[in-house]
Design an enzyme around this catalytic site. Structure first.
Site, PDB file in Angstrom:
ATOM      1  N   ASP A 194       0.871  -1.207  -0.095  1.00 22.10           N
ATOM      2  CA  ASP A 194      -0.004   0.212   0.079  1.00 22.10           C
ATOM      3  C   ASP A 194       1.014   1.299  -0.013  1.00 22.10           C
ATOM      4  O   ASP A 194       2.037   1.075   0.319  1.00 22.10           O
ATOM      5  CB  ASP A 194      -0.812  -0.023   1.266  1.00 22.10           C
ATOM      6  CG  ASP A 194      -2.289   0.846   1.004  1.00 22.10           C
ATOM      7  OD1 ASP A 194      -2.008   1.916   0.145  1.00 22.10           O
ATOM      8  OD2 ASP A 194      -3.070   0.870   1.438  1.00 22.10           O
TER       9      ASP A 194
HETATM   10  C1  BGC Z   1      -4.646   3.542  -0.001  1.00 20.29           C
HETATM   11  C2  BGC Z   1      -4.875   2.407  -1.324  1.00 20.29           C
HETATM   12  C3  BGC Z   1      -4.547   3.191  -2.505  1.00 20.29           C
HETATM   13  C4  BGC Z   1      -3.647   3.854  -2.429  1.00 20.29           C
HETATM   14  C5  BGC Z   1      -3.212   4.611  -3.818  1.00 20.29           C
HETATM   15  C6  BGC Z   1      -3.634   4.226  -0.034  1.00 20.29           C
HETATM   16  O1  BGC Z   1      -3.639   5.488   0.919  1.00 20.29           O
HETATM   17  O2  BGC Z   1      -4.781   2.709   1.127  1.00 20.29           O
HETATM   18  O3  BGC Z   1      -6.138   1.846  -1.066  1.00 20.29           O
HETATM   19  O4  BGC Z   1      -4.929   2.471  -3.701  1.00 20.29           O
HETATM   20  O5  BGC Z   1      -3.478   4.932  -1.493  1.00 20.29           O
HETATM   21  O6  BGC Z   1      -3.984   6.018  -3.755  1.00 20.29           O
END
Ligand code: BGC
Length: 786
Positions: free
Chosen positions: A225
């Protein structure tokens, strides 16, 4: 495994090129290597509309209903259509992988990201996610299933340790991921921010390699993530192939050079990046049919709306009724949640607009303002309008839920409760329309004749609710989560501790808890009404083909006795009555959505593979189906016990009886609230120690009480709201790096927090000056660029 081409490529890459490939090029691209014609793979967020950034702005996209609402369709066919529409959006914008779907189980109604997730049930989650993925795949676009795993709260999400016992982990929290990985072969899996049973998911070898790859056969790429990495070298060794967004590649190079990481382990990660890149090298763009997408968004939203109450058949309304509409949200709806899933919607509509477009006469009273406080003059105006109409539509809902923030309350704002009270005390024909990311306290429902749950309805939510209110569409949504009458006792611990979340309730999540405890609910999992009448008759159960004991067929005959087409969702739940292991009283083992024309009769079979009856045997470390008597319930929802059938599964029953050791899990009732000691007896392992030394992943809360700690905390959290401060204190130090706090400064501050204050003061000062210079240069070049 890589083929020869990747092996050749790997041998041509230098160590620093390999190190660069295991991290992003920027926020949305993997790294490229020009000299070897290795290009970037482009990723972007979903899940209900593309969130692609271009020149600092998000490109517009059609915004579909939230995943929480789509799940209420119980309709894989619809999910595939929505998936295909999203795939089309990706193709039009050159996006190779959509960072969706999120398939975490809704452990608690107050989790800030519930609107992004599908359900509290793993079978429903997986069946719908698989259908959605099939749609995305049909457009030649890849998916990234997230957030792996046990990411159920937003408070402290980057440091919190989710402590889950093996059965709950396998039967509930990993279960949907397992089904999806095995069936849909996703291109990517995104590990979550949190720790699982003591280790960060981004460096959890058991999770990322032993289970995901070796047990389930995952052949794709594991990505972090965004900013979830604690120790990159450890992550690579554990099976985290790609860090996103761009990290510090030199750390990995150094780790190889000083022997902390084997180059062969880095090669494995790089091979997976190359394999992905190869798949998406030549993708031609396609155009989006915006009209068709909006028609689908409206249809999906209308069909997935859940009618939870309709006394005296108040709905559908007639277009000639004397109607009054109440509530700011009828004018400016909350139609999506906030955070990384936020879509720059093309054109959002509203219920008021839909009424005007259809030339319906109505009056409107705002009812409440933007604050939680009741406004007497708005209420008085609402009372007058309520006395002056035949039918009243009251639209309510809280502020949008948001990634990063758990809800602090489970009730609607007092101002809106007061509006419901005001209107229902002046008019007896009230329909409430509720916009919400997930369940809230709906004890006010008794005062209204009808209620529709809209969740977040997407950019066509106004038209869709109009379609349902006036009967152009008969709603066929069924709740994909429990709407509690009151929160379980164990809920009190939710989102209280940023450092550790003990999943004390084990497998008793959502309806698994309410059914076992036999407690009243506002609306059960699986519940929803339509406008027509469908008769249920003649339940049957058999293993149809006598030789094939691996499937059980549960049947029911449905007849649509009304005069309009209707949908019904036939749900099958099972429980093993002979089991000596603690277990749920209801488990969804199959469902089918059926369309019936007026007057039509159909016999519906729900085929249940016996593997759906399996529980996770912690001693044998595998799923096992017990022999013995099972009760199958075939019903309209998880609390509908009208048709129960017994079925004997041949084989041995389990002998494991833990009732002496774990009595509270055998006596689940209204008071169910296992203590930490009781849970730890089930968990059976030691809790991971918390390190006393400050490091990059230490939350601000835990940096100690030294003068340096006090000054640093004060500087970071000044001017923050109490809620913002609470969340920031629960964030790891590494997440605080910004234009005002460089990485170098942070490392020096960490040394100071660990005791080396004096010798680092001057160094910090010099780094601060550099940081300011860099910031100014950045601002200047941005201005010139503009
Ligand atoms: C989120 C993800 C997301 C990623 C990119 C993170 O903060 O948890 O779900 O895909 O950011 O935006």
């Amino acid at each position: 495994m890589a083929n020869n081409t990747e092996n050749n490529l790997i041998s041509m890459l230098t160590l620093s090129e390999k190190a660069a490939l295991q991290t992003g090029k920027d926020c949305w691209h993997t790294a490229d290597v020009e000299r070897l014609k290795i290009s970037s793979v482009t990723v972007a967020d979903g899940p209900i509309g593309l969130r692609k950034e271009r020149n600092g702005n998000t490109v517009p996209a059609v915004c579909f209903p939230s995943m929480a609402k789509l799940a209420c369709g119980f309709d894989p066919t619809l999910m595939t259509k929505v998936g295909a529409a999203l795939g089309e959006q990706c193709r039009a914008e050159g996006v190779n992988i959509l960072l969706a779907p999120g398939v975490n189980i809704k452990r608690n109604p107050r989790c800030g990201r519930n609107f992004e997730y599908l359900s509290e049930d793993p079978l429903l989650t997986a069946d719908l996610a698989n259908a959605y993925i099939a749609g995305i795949h049909s457009q030649g676009v890849g998916v990234c299933v997230k957030h792996f795993a046990a990411n159920s709260q937003e408070y402290g999400r980057m440091v919190c340790d989710s402590v889950v016992d093996d059965r709950a982990l396998r039967e509930i929290y990993l279960n949907a991921f397992e089904r999806i990985v095995k069936k849909s072969r996703p291109e990517m899996v995104m590990c979550s921010y949190n720790k699982l049973n003591g280790e960060y998911c981004s460096q959890h070898k058991w999770l990322l390699t032993d289970v995901l790859r070796n047990e389930w056969g995952f052949g794709g790429l594991v990505v972090s993530d965004w900013c979830a990495v604690d120790d990159r070298a450890k992550g690579i060794a554990a099976g985290l192939d790609l860090e996103m967004p761009k990290g510090d590649a030199s750390v990995v190079e150094q780790a190889v050079n000083n022997g902390k990481l084997e180059e062969a382990q880095l090669d494995v990660a790089v091979e997976r990046v190359l394999e992905l890149e190869k798949q998406y090298r030549e993708v031609s763009p396609r155009t989006v049919d915006l009209n068709a997408q909006r028609v689908l968004a409206r249809q999906a939203s209308a069909e997935c709306t859940v009618l939870v109450k309709n006394n005296c058949k108040l709905l559908p309304l007639s277009k000639t009724d004397k109607i009054a509409v109440f509530g700011t949200l009828a004018d400016k709806p909350v139609y999506q949640g906030d955070g990384s899933a936020h879509v720059n919607a093309f054109e959002s509509d509203s219920l008021l607009e839909a009424l005007k477009t259809a030339n319906i006469q109505f009056t409107f009273a705002q009812g409440y303002g933007s604050s939680d406080e009741t406004d007497e003059s708005l209420l008085e105006e609402a009372r007058r309008a309520a006395l002056n109409c035949d039918k009243a539509i009251v639209v309510v809902g809280d502020k949008p839920d948001c990634e990063g923030w758990d809800r602090t309350r489970w009730t609607l704002p007092p101002s809106q409760l007061a509006l419901i009270d005001a209107v229902t005390s002046c008019n007896s024909n009230v329909v409430i329309v509720l916009q919400s990311g997930s369940s809230v306290d709906v004890s006010f429902v008794h005062s209204a004749k009808a209620m529709l749950i809209d969740y977040y309805g997407g950019e066509c939510s106004g038209q869709a609710i109009f379609d349902v209110l006036f009967g152009d569409v008969s709603p066929s949504g069924r709740l994909a989560e429990t709407w509690y009458a009151y929160l379980p006792k164990y809920d009190a611990k939710f989102s209280q501790d940023y450092a550790r979340a003990l999943y004390n309730e084990s497998i008793f999540v959502g309806y698994r808890y309410t059914a076992a405890a036999n407690v009243p609910v506002a609306f059960p999992f699986g519940y929803g009404l339509g406008y027509g009448d469908i008769e249920w008759n003649n339940p049957t159960i058999s293993s149809k083909d006598a030789k094939d004991k691996s499937k059980i067929t549960v049947g029911i005959t449905l007849r649509n006795t009304g005069n309009r087409a209707e949908c019904e969702v036939v749900q099958v739940y099972a429980t093993n009555v002979d089991s000596r292991l603690f277990h749920e009283k209801k488990r969804l083992v199959g469902f089918v959505k059926v369309k019936l024309k007026a007057g039509e009769k159909k016999t519906v079979d729900v085929v249940v593979p016996t593997s759906e009856l399996a529980y996770y045997d912690v001693n044998k470390s595998c799923f096992t189906v017990n022999g013995g008597r099972y009760i199958f319930t075939i019903g309209k929802d998880s609390a509908d016990d009208k048709y129960q059938l017994e079925y004997e599964v041949k084989g041995d029953n389990d002998t494991v009886d833990l009732s002496d050791k774990l009595p509270c899990y055998y006596a689940v009732d209204d008071d169910f609230d296992p203590s930490n000691e009781e849970f730890l007896a089930l968990y059976g392992k030691e809790l991971a120690e918390r390190s006393a030394t400050v490091h990059i992943s230490t939350p601000l809360n835990d940096i100690g009480k030294s003068l340096t700690a006090k000054i640093f905390t004060q500087l970071i959290t000044r001017n923050m709201s109490p809620e913002g401060k609470r969340n920031t204190l629960a964030a790891p130090l590494r997440s605080l790096v910004s234009d005002n706090l460089s990485k170098e400064m942070l490392y020096t501050i960490i040394d100071m927090l660990n005791g080396d204050v004096i010798k680092n003061l001057f160094k910090l000062y010099k780094q601060y000056i550099n940081c300011r210079k860099t910031k100014k240069l950045k601002e200047k070049s941005k201005k010139e660029g503009d």
